[in-house]
Scaffold this active site. Structure first.
Site, PDB file in Angstrom:
ATOM      1  N   CYS A 338      -4.358  10.187  -6.912  1.00 43.14           N
ATOM      2  CA  CYS A 338      -3.883  11.440  -7.508  1.00 43.14           C
ATOM      3  C   CYS A 338      -4.913  12.572  -7.540  1.00 43.14           C
ATOM      4  O   CYS A 338      -4.567  13.712  -7.203  1.00 43.14           O
ATOM      5  CB  CYS A 338      -3.292  11.188  -8.889  1.00 43.14           C
ATOM      6  N   ARG A 367     -10.178  -1.431  -6.544  1.00 38.21           N
ATOM      7  CA  ARG A 367     -10.307  -1.646  -7.984  1.00 38.21           C
ATOM      8  C   ARG A 367     -11.125  -2.909  -8.222  1.00 38.21           C
ATOM      9  O   ARG A 367     -10.896  -3.926  -7.558  1.00 38.21           O
ATOM     10  CB  ARG A 367      -8.933  -1.752  -8.660  1.00 38.21           C
ATOM     11  N   GLN A 385      -1.604   2.040  -0.981  1.00 37.45           N
ATOM     12  CA  GLN A 385      -0.379   2.427  -1.682  1.00 37.45           C
ATOM     13  C   GLN A 385       0.452   3.378  -0.830  1.00 37.45           C
ATOM     14  O   GLN A 385      -0.097   4.203  -0.098  1.00 37.45           O
ATOM     15  CB  GLN A 385      -0.708   3.134  -2.998  1.00 37.45           C
ATOM     16  N   ASP A 387       1.605   6.038  -1.644  1.00 37.94           N
ATOM     17  CA  ASP A 387       1.431   6.891  -2.817  1.00 37.94           C
ATOM     18  C   ASP A 387       1.938   8.300  -2.540  1.00 37.94           C
ATOM     19  O   ASP A 387       1.756   8.833  -1.439  1.00 37.94           O
ATOM     20  CB  ASP A 387      -0.054   6.946  -3.181  1.00 37.94           C
ATOM     21  N   HIS A 389       2.753  12.330  -4.585  1.00 36.13           N
ATOM     22  CA  HIS A 389       2.686  13.171  -5.782  1.00 36.13           C
ATOM     23  C   HIS A 389       3.536  14.411  -5.559  1.00 36.13           C
ATOM     24  O   HIS A 389       3.475  15.028  -4.491  1.00 36.13           O
ATOM     25  CB  HIS A 389       1.240  13.549  -6.103  1.00 36.13           C
ATOM     26  N   LYS A 469       6.160   6.427 -17.769  1.00 35.40           N
ATOM     27  CA  LYS A 469       6.598   6.078 -16.424  1.00 35.40           C
ATOM     28  C   LYS A 469       7.873   5.262 -16.464  1.00 35.40           C
ATOM     29  O   LYS A 469       8.198   4.630 -17.470  1.00 35.40           O
ATOM     30  CB  LYS A 469       5.505   5.310 -15.687  1.00 35.40           C
ATOM     31  N   HIS A 515       3.612  11.313 -10.362  1.00 33.79           N
ATOM     32  CA  HIS A 515       2.989  10.261  -9.568  1.00 33.79           C
ATOM     33  C   HIS A 515       4.112   9.281  -9.197  1.00 33.79           C
ATOM     34  O   HIS A 515       4.822   8.803 -10.088  1.00 33.79           O
ATOM     35  CB  HIS A 515       1.941   9.494 -10.368  1.00 33.79           C
TER      36      HIS A 515
END
Length: 640
Positions: A338, A367, A385, A387, A389, A469, A515
């Site tokens: 993000c 991570r 991911q 991912d 946004h 979320k 997100h």
């Protein structure tokens, strides 16, 4: 008089204080025998789960809990954990007991003992548990003063239990549960007697640090499962056997998809076949981005620590981040994408007319997960991911959430998942942003699910530190649940990082940031796919569509020609020209779960045809290559 209101609205009156057990027996002898506990609520107070011995002293609402209820199953499992500890102490008096909670589908209890427990020990413990059940010993609750309880447990050598009790404030009552000559600390409630614990099985022994701290002693954790009926347990054990057969780690080796090794803990070595599978997933998701208004971007892997501090990640997530240094600057290896996407948004000034702006990235993240939590592809240290946004106005928020849920449902259906569970995770205790902002964000998510008529649960306190979320959970072929997709509303990070757009009045405003991820971690999702399909991937995902096997040397050239023609049509085809018996070739490729095996010999070469075998040994007969190509292409297009 005490008036008890039952779930059906009926009321019963008793001349004075009455126990849950007495109420159950007054309704019927069968219910009295089946009662495991009760849910009691007095006007103005929350509902509490209590023992059958609990005495109700004023007017109240009461629901009798039996083994048919979810609470009843929890009572059985919690009580079986104590039954396990009782049996261990009976057989191994020198063992010290620590904690024994309920977990999904069962329970565990941690013990300190001078030597490792063996499979033979587990068998003996389970036999002792059955013996105690047959004695149907009463389970009774007692309240002690804290210091008396500490002294008692220290006196019998239960130092771990004494340490737990000593950490409880001195003014709180200490509840202990006694069954036979065994007594244990517990808030309860428990079943009224051991005779209610008839269906259980001890599963395995594992290591566990005391209080979860690697600096402490390694304890032995005995896992077990317990159920209300033998059929339920049998179904569960069958599911476990099926899950073991489908284990992605086992199939990954057998199908030559990937491997792990100690030199790269929590990271995956992808083999050609596995990477082909990965590419099919990525190319599909890239088309999803393209067709739904997303612009694909790519942000750096490392960012200066100052940026992670601005976003709040460093304060809330530092222990999970890898860091590195260069020229006296500290950088964080990104655990999420993000902040990078905000920097891309900030690179130019945007008008309200451009919003919503949707960015998507196949972003590689790292991570620092504890080594003990790593689990194949399901929990790794390096992952990618899908991912995305979305930067939008507050007025566009609900519309974007509705559209995302619809898109996610289609993607999951294409991958073979049609049953989705929805949860709204609300504000955690450790968070950023005002309550007013959280109110708006939570309401927008709930309104979006209401609009799409999705039934959902609320998970209090389980949101991210920057926003609430929706969590989308899938149910697989053998009934397991996997949390994958998410959409999170974030009013805080865009403001912290200075994201702005120009509104209709030519004023600078902060956009709302969503997100969102559909698959979540590619690695985890592919692991799920492997297990859901037991390695037999649908043709559109399969690393190989077809293998062409020649029966004898003279037909090898024809087999090679078939492969080349299939490749030119876009199919993933290989040949097996070995001088092996055709039955062996078929058996070996069937074990590799390839969708189709084409067998060619002199007869097929002369006729310009192929003999087709489908997965599972299905003989589809002889057909032209063009006919087979149409069959395969239709299957791929249908994503069946």
């Amino acid at each position: 008089m005490v008036q008890i209101t039952l779930p059906d609205g009926s009321q019963r009156e008793y001349p004075g204080p009455v126990s849950v057990s007495d109420v159950a027996h007054s309704i019927g002898a069968g219910l009295g025998r089946a009662a495991l506990g009760g849910r009691v609520s007095v006007e103005g107070s929350q509902t509490n789960l209590v023992d059958t011995s609990y005495v109700i002293e004023c007017d109240a609402k009461l629901a009798i809990v039996t083994a048919k209820d979810a609470d009843g199953l929890d009572l059985i499992r919690h009580s079986t954990a104590h039954l396990l500890a009782y049996a261990v102490k009976s057989l191994f008096p020198d063992a010290q007991v620590t904690i024994g909670p309920v977990i999904e589908n069962g329970f565990y209890y941690d013990f300190s003992y001078k030597r490792p427990f063996t499979p033979e020990d587990l068998e003996a413990i389970e036999k002792k548990m059955t013996e105690i059940v047959r004695r149907n010993e009463p389970v009774t609750r007692e309240e002690w003063l804290r210091d008396d309880a500490v002294a008692y447990f220290n006196g019998i050598g239960e130092h771990y239990k004494a340490e737990i009790i000593a950490s409880i404030p001195s003014n709180e009552p200490i509840s202990l549960y006694r069954e036979g000559d065994f007594i244990d600390l517990c808030r309860g409630p428990h079943v009224p007697s051991t005779g209610h614990l008839k269906v259980f099985k001890l599963m395995k022994v594992a290591g566990a640090y005391w209080r979860g701290d690697s600096k402490n002693e390694m304890l032995q954790r005995i896992y077990g499962t317990a159920w209300a009926s033998k059929d339920d347990q049998s179904n569960y054990l069958t599911m476990l056997e099926e899950a073991e057969r489908r284990d992605h780690r086992k199939l990954g080796r057998e199908l030559d998809f990937f491997h792990f090794q100690d030199e790269a803990p929590g990271l995956i070595f992808w083999h050609p076949k596995g990477w082909t599978l990965w590419q099919q997933v990525e190319q599909y998701m890239r088309a999803v981005y393209r067709d739904n208004g997303y612009q694909e971007v790519k942000a750096p892997q490392i960012l200066d620590l100052s940026l992670w501090k601005k976003t709040g990640h460093w304060d809330n997530y530092a222990e999970n981040m890898f860091t590195t240094e260069s020229e006296n600057r500290t950088y964080g290896l990104k655990p999420m994408n993000c902040p990078g996407h905000v920097q891309i948004f900030n690179s130019g000034l945007h008008s309200y007319r451009e919003l919503p702006i949707r960015y998507g990235e196949f972003g590689q993240c790292h991570r620092n997960e504890p080594s003990g939590s790593l689990h194949g592809m399901m929990r790794v240290r390096g992952f990618t991911q899908d991912d995305g946004h979305i930067f939008c106005t507050e007025d566009q928020l609900q519309e974007e959430c509705v559209a995302f849920t619809a898109l996610l449902q289609k993607v999951y259906a294409d991958f073979g998942f049609t049953e989705i569970l929805y949860k709204v995770a609300t504000r955690p205790e450790k968070r950023i942003g005002s309550d007013e902002v959280w109110d708006k964000a939570e309401q927008a998510l709930m309104d979006s699910l209401n609009h799409t008529q999705c039934q959902y649960e609320v998970s209090p306190g389980e949101g991210a530190f920057y926003g609430p979320k929706i969590e989308y959970t899938l149910k697989d072929a053998i009934g397991r649940h996997w949390q994958c997709g998410t959409i999170q509303v974030d009013f805080s990070m865009p403001q912290r990082l200075g994201a702005e757009y120009v509104d209709q009045a030519d004023q600078r405003q902060t956009p709302v940031m969503l997100h969102r991820a559909i698959l979540g971690s590619f690695e985890r999702f592919i692991g799920m796919l492997i297990e859901n399909h037991a390695g037999a991937m649908p043709a559109w995902l399969s690393p190989e569509h077809v293998v062409v096997c020649c029966i004898s040397e003279p037909s090898a050239e024809y087999a090679g020609e078939i492969v080349q023609r299939l490749k030119k049509q876009g199919f993933r085809a290989t040949s097996d020209l070995r001088a092996e018996k055709i039955t062996r070739k078929i058996r070996e490729h069937s074990m590799q779960k390839i969708p189709y095996i084409l067998v060619v010999g002199e007869k097929e070469r002369e006729a310009g045809s192929v003999a087709v075998r489908g997965r599972g040994g299905v003989d589809l007969g002889v057909m032209s290559l063009d006919g087979f190509s149409v069959l395969l292409q239709n299957e791929i297009n249908a994503r069946a």
